[in-house]
Design an enzyme around this catalytic site. Sequence first.
Site, PDB file in Angstrom:
ATOM      1  N   ILE A   1       0.841  -1.201   0.000  1.00  0.00           N
ATOM      2  CA  ILE A   1       0.000   0.000   0.000  1.00  0.00           C
ATOM      3  C   ILE A   1       0.874   1.249   0.000  1.00  0.00           C
ATOM      4  CG2 ILE A   1      -0.206   0.158   2.538  1.00  0.00           C
ATOM      5  CD1 ILE A   1      -3.275   0.729   2.011  1.00  0.00           C
ATOM      6  N   CYS A   2       0.355   2.308  -0.626  1.00  0.00           N
ATOM      7  CA  CYS A   2       1.028   3.612  -0.617  1.00  0.00           C
ATOM      8  C   CYS A   2      -0.054   4.655  -0.358  1.00  0.00           C
ATOM      9  CB  CYS A   2       1.782   3.846  -1.922  1.00  0.00           C
ATOM     10  SG  CYS A   2       0.740   3.911  -3.389  1.00  0.00           S
ATOM     11  N   ALA A   3       0.070   5.832  -0.933  1.00  0.00           N
ATOM     12  CA  ALA A   3      -0.932   6.878  -0.725  1.00  0.00           C
ATOM     13  C   ALA A   3      -2.155   6.670  -1.605  1.00  0.00           C
ATOM     14  CB  ALA A   3      -0.323   8.256  -0.969  1.00  0.00           C
TER      15      ALA A   3
END
Length: 108
Positions: free
Chosen positions: A61-63
């Site tokens: 996951i990231c932004a």
Amino acid sequence: MAREVTQEAFAAAWADGALVVDVRKADEYAAGHVPGARLMPLRTVPARCGELPADRPVYVICASGNRSRTAADSMTSRGIDAYSVAGGTGAWARGGRPVAAGSHEHAA
């Protein structure tokens, strides 16, 4: 190419204790992350893939989903069962799901 999972599928996996890797920068992680996520900034992923298990899925996951796709592709090419989380931490938080703050990493 890594597969992408929906927020709903990710939430179910997270509830079941899935391994979550957050590939944002440390300051982004400290501002708010999925509880239990392991911080592994994108630039460190190639060198740190050996820390990840090859025998269970890894949710990346990231932004918003861009960096996580890049990282998941890199992990997949190294034999890791990696999934990019569509919408990232932003969609997770907007969905009213729990967010942890601070730089303390939780054991994965």
